[in-house]
Each structure stands twice: as structure tokens, then as C-alpha cells.
Design a protein around this motif. Structure first.
Motif, mmCIF file in Angstrom:
data_model
loop_
_atom_site.group_PDB
_atom_site.id
_atom_site.type_symbol
_atom_site.label_atom_id
_atom_site.label_comp_id
_atom_site.label_asym_id
_atom_site.label_seq_id
_atom_site.Cartn_x
_atom_site.Cartn_y
_atom_site.Cartn_z
ATOM 1 N N THR A 8 122.393 -91.899 30.682
ATOM 2 C CA THR A 8 121.509 -92.622 29.779
ATOM 3 C C THR A 8 120.227 -93.017 30.503
ATOM 4 O OG1 THR A 8 122.513 -94.760 30.316
ATOM 5 C CG2 THR A 8 123.420 -93.575 28.427
ATOM 6 N N VAL A 9 119.153 -93.115 29.747
ATOM 7 C CA VAL A 9 117.876 -93.624 30.235
ATOM 8 C C VAL A 9 117.548 -94.817 29.359
ATOM 9 C CG1 VAL A 9 115.411 -93.150 30.493
ATOM 10 C CG2 VAL A 9 117.097 -91.353 30.987
ATOM 11 N N VAL A 10 117.308 -95.960 29.992
ATOM 12 C CA VAL A 10 117.082 -97.194 29.247
ATOM 13 C C VAL A 10 115.738 -97.791 29.655
ATOM 14 C CG1 VAL A 10 117.941 -99.524 28.786
ATOM 15 C CG2 VAL A 10 119.560 -97.651 29.143
ATOM 16 N N LEU A 11 114.920 -98.073 28.680
ATOM 17 C CA LEU A 11 113.685 -98.819 28.890
ATOM 18 C C LEU A 11 113.832 -100.150 28.171
ATOM 19 C CD1 LEU A 11 110.807 -96.259 28.240
ATOM 20 C CD2 LEU A 11 111.626 -97.113 30.414
ATOM 21 N N ALA A 22 106.614 -93.539 22.706
ATOM 22 C CA ALA A 22 105.905 -92.462 23.412
ATOM 23 C C ALA A 22 106.178 -92.561 24.917
ATOM 24 C CB ALA A 22 104.407 -92.540 23.128
ATOM 25 N N GLU A 23 106.235 -93.769 25.438
ATOM 26 C CA GLU A 23 106.533 -93.979 26.861
ATOM 27 C C GLU A 23 107.938 -93.481 27.202
ATOM 28 O OE1 GLU A 23 106.960 -97.668 30.037
ATOM 29 O OE2 GLU A 23 106.139 -98.070 28.055
ATOM 30 N N LEU A 24 108.901 -93.732 26.327
ATOM 31 C CA LEU A 24 110.267 -93.251 26.556
ATOM 32 C C LEU A 24 110.296 -91.718 26.597
ATOM 33 C CD1 LEU A 24 113.345 -93.588 26.822
ATOM 34 C CD2 LEU A 24 113.439 -93.634 24.324
ATOM 35 N N LEU A 28 111.367 -89.276 29.754
ATOM 36 C CA LEU A 28 112.360 -88.207 29.681
ATOM 37 C C LEU A 28 111.796 -86.908 30.238
ATOM 38 C CD1 LEU A 28 113.906 -88.845 26.141
ATOM 39 C CD2 LEU A 28 114.968 -89.290 28.379
ATOM 40 N N LEU A 29 110.553 -86.622 29.900
ATOM 41 C CA LEU A 29 109.912 -85.410 30.415
ATOM 42 C C LEU A 29 109.757 -85.459 31.927
ATOM 43 C CD1 LEU A 29 107.241 -85.011 27.623
ATOM 44 C CD2 LEU A 29 109.034 -83.348 28.172
ATOM 45 N N GLU A 30 109.419 -86.625 32.457
ATOM 46 C CA GLU A 30 109.268 -86.755 33.902
ATOM 47 C C GLU A 30 110.618 -86.674 34.611
ATOM 48 O OE1 GLU A 30 107.095 -90.417 34.383
ATOM 49 O OE2 GLU A 30 105.339 -89.585 33.347
ATOM 50 N N LYS A 31 111.655 -87.191 33.991
ATOM 51 C CA LYS A 31 112.993 -87.159 34.587
ATOM 52 C C LYS A 31 113.549 -85.734 34.616
ATOM 53 C CE LYS A 31 117.418 -89.514 34.393
ATOM 54 N NZ LYS A 31 117.414 -89.875 35.801
ATOM 55 N N HIS A 32 113.157 -84.920 33.644
ATOM 56 C CA HIS A 32 113.629 -83.532 33.541
ATOM 57 C C HIS A 32 112.410 -82.605 33.485
ATOM 58 C CE1 HIS A 32 117.648 -85.068 32.783
ATOM 59 N NE2 HIS A 32 117.091 -85.920 31.950
ATOM 60 N N PRO A 33 111.734 -82.415 34.630
ATOM 61 C CA PRO A 33 110.449 -81.704 34.614
ATOM 62 C C PRO A 33 110.526 -80.214 34.324
ATOM 63 C CG PRO A 33 111.105 -82.213 36.865
ATOM 64 C CD PRO A 33 112.096 -82.890 35.953
ATOM 65 N N HIS A 34 111.711 -79.611 34.386
ATOM 66 C CA HIS A 34 111.796 -78.160 34.192
ATOM 67 C C HIS A 34 112.672 -77.763 33.006
ATOM 68 C CE1 HIS A 34 109.739 -77.916 37.975
ATOM 69 N NE2 HIS A 34 110.685 -78.630 38.549
ATOM 70 N N GLU A 35 113.255 -78.725 32.332
ATOM 71 C CA GLU A 35 114.168 -78.427 31.230
ATOM 72 C C GLU A 35 113.490 -78.641 29.884
ATOM 73 O OE1 GLU A 35 116.340 -79.515 34.819
ATOM 74 O OE2 GLU A 35 115.045 -80.781 33.615
ATOM 75 N N ARG A 36 114.038 -77.997 28.882
ATOM 76 C CA ARG A 36 113.643 -78.271 27.503
ATOM 77 C C ARG A 36 114.499 -79.443 27.034
ATOM 78 N NH1 ARG A 36 113.036 -73.387 23.977
ATOM 79 N NH2 ARG A 36 110.987 -73.458 24.899
ATOM 80 N N ILE A 37 113.879 -80.415 26.385
ATOM 81 C CA ILE A 37 114.561 -81.632 25.956
ATOM 82 C C ILE A 37 114.577 -81.676 24.435
ATOM 83 C CG2 ILE A 37 114.499 -84.156 26.013
ATOM 84 C CD1 ILE A 37 112.866 -83.812 28.668
ATOM 85 N N TYR A 38 115.762 -81.889 23.883
ATOM 86 C CA TYR A 38 115.925 -82.046 22.437
ATOM 87 C C TYR A 38 116.253 -83.505 22.156
ATOM 88 C CZ TYR A 38 116.208 -76.982 22.333
ATOM 89 O OH TYR A 38 115.924 -75.645 22.463
ATOM 90 N N GLU A 53 102.942 -87.505 18.722
ATOM 91 C CA GLU A 53 102.520 -86.102 18.627
ATOM 92 C C GLU A 53 101.772 -85.663 19.876
ATOM 93 O OE1 GLU A 53 103.403 -83.796 16.418
ATOM 94 O OE2 GLU A 53 104.687 -85.375 15.624
ATOM 95 N N ALA A 54 101.007 -86.556 20.481
ATOM 96 C CA ALA A 54 100.285 -86.217 21.706
ATOM 97 C C ALA A 54 101.259 -85.918 22.843
ATOM 98 C CB ALA A 54 99.344 -87.356 22.094
ATOM 99 N N VAL A 55 102.336 -86.690 22.938
ATOM 100 C CA VAL A 55 103.342 -86.434 23.977
ATOM 101 C C VAL A 55 104.006 -85.081 23.727
ATOM 102 C CG1 VAL A 55 105.532 -87.211 24.973
ATOM 103 C CG2 VAL A 55 103.754 -88.878 24.436
ATOM 104 N N VAL A 56 104.337 -84.806 22.464
ATOM 105 C CA VAL A 56 104.982 -83.528 22.123
ATOM 106 C C VAL A 56 104.051 -82.363 22.454
ATOM 107 C CG1 VAL A 56 105.887 -82.128 20.232
ATOM 108 C CG2 VAL A 56 106.480 -84.562 20.372
ATOM 109 N N ARG A 57 102.788 -82.469 22.077
ATOM 110 C CA ARG A 57 101.828 -81.403 22.388
ATOM 111 C C ARG A 57 101.660 -81.228 23.896
ATOM 112 N NH1 ARG A 57 99.052 -83.739 18.197
ATOM 113 N NH2 ARG A 57 97.649 -84.792 19.621
ATOM 114 N N GLY A 58 101.587 -82.345 24.601
ATOM 115 C CA GLY A 58 101.422 -82.297 26.052
ATOM 116 C C GLY A 58 102.617 -81.681 26.769
ATOM 117 N N ALA A 59 103.785 -81.716 26.137
ATOM 118 C CA ALA A 59 104.998 -81.153 26.740
ATOM 119 C C ALA A 59 105.028 -79.638 26.635
ATOM 120 C CB ALA A 59 106.229 -81.750 26.076
ATOM 121 N N ALA A 60 104.129 -79.065 25.879
ATOM 122 C CA ALA A 60 103.984 -77.605 25.766
ATOM 123 C C ALA A 60 105.306 -76.897 25.471
ATOM 124 C CB ALA A 60 103.346 -77.045 27.032
#
Length: 131
Positions: A8-11, A22-24, A28-38, A53-60
């Protein structure tokens, strides 16, 4: 909560607004820098915003939001963990102050992060066996 590992990741924040959501997602993206996250996602108003939406777009393409139907908590595995959390931490409990509640809450997640199989058992996930 990672469905496959039980981690679990808790903020902890004073509020749960779009900015904190958006911070959460960013954490998650920083914790898993090479995986696809659902992320199983309900239709809360804090989940629908340009910041999200900006976070989603930035995650490419590495962050996929899975929108669940309205009023369908049984489809979201985190709801089973929340139910267990309430039963174990807050049910019939009167905390002296918010800090005491936060300590008990963090203790719950810290304890389960030490044995993530417990979370997988609660949510009913069965990770794939690797060869």
C-alpha cells in the motif's frame, strides 16, 4: 494498493482535493518508474480535473485510469481493504485526537506492508506464479 503484491501507498493530507489526488498519482508513478500502473477509479469529483489529466498525459501511457460504474464499490478491491481497516482500527474506537487516529492508521498500513500477503488475502488477489 498494489493488487499483485499487496503493498500500500498512503498519503496523509488535511484535505482530499484534486491537487492531493494528483499528488498521489504522481507518487505512484515515481514509486514504479518503469511499470504501467492501472488505477481503479470511481466517479468522485476529485477524480475529474485538469490536474489529474495533466498527470495522466505526463505519464505517457504508463498510467491507466479504469473508471468504475457509479455506485459499484464491490468492483473496487480497495473497498475490501477499507472495510477491514474500519473493523480493525476505527470500529467502536474513540480517539483522543486526530494525531492518535493518524498513528493508528499508519500502524495498520505499516503492519500490512510488512506482510503484504495479508492485504492480498483481504482483497482476494492471487498473484501469478512466476516460473
Amino acid at each position: 494498493m498494489n493488487y499483485h503484491t499487496g503493498e500500500t501507498v498512503v498519503l496523509t493530507r488535511t484535505r482530499k482535493r484534486r491537487q492531493e489526488v494528483a499528488e498521489l498519482l504522481q507518487q505512484l508513478l515515481e514509486k514504479h518508474p518503469h511499470e504501467r500502473i492501472y488505477v481503479a477509479w470511481d466517479n468522485a469529483s476529485t477524480h475529474q480535473d485538469e490536474e489529474i489529466e495533466a498527470v495522466v498525459r505526463g505519464a505517457a501511457g504508463r498510467l491507466v485510469l479504469l473508471y468504475l460504474p457509479t455506485y459499484s464499490p464491490w468492483l473496487n478491491p480497495i473497498e475490501m481493504l477499507w472495510r477491514h481497516f474500519r473493523r480493525e482500527v476505527t470500529h467502536c474506537e474513540l480517539f483522543e485526537n486526530v494525531e492518535a487516529l493518524l498513528v493508528a492508521s499508519h500502524a495498520f498500513f505499516d503492519r500490512y506492508n510488512l506482510r503484504p500477503g495479508g492485504v492480498r488475502s483481504i482483497i482476494g488477489s492471487h498473484p501469478a506464479q512466476l516460473p
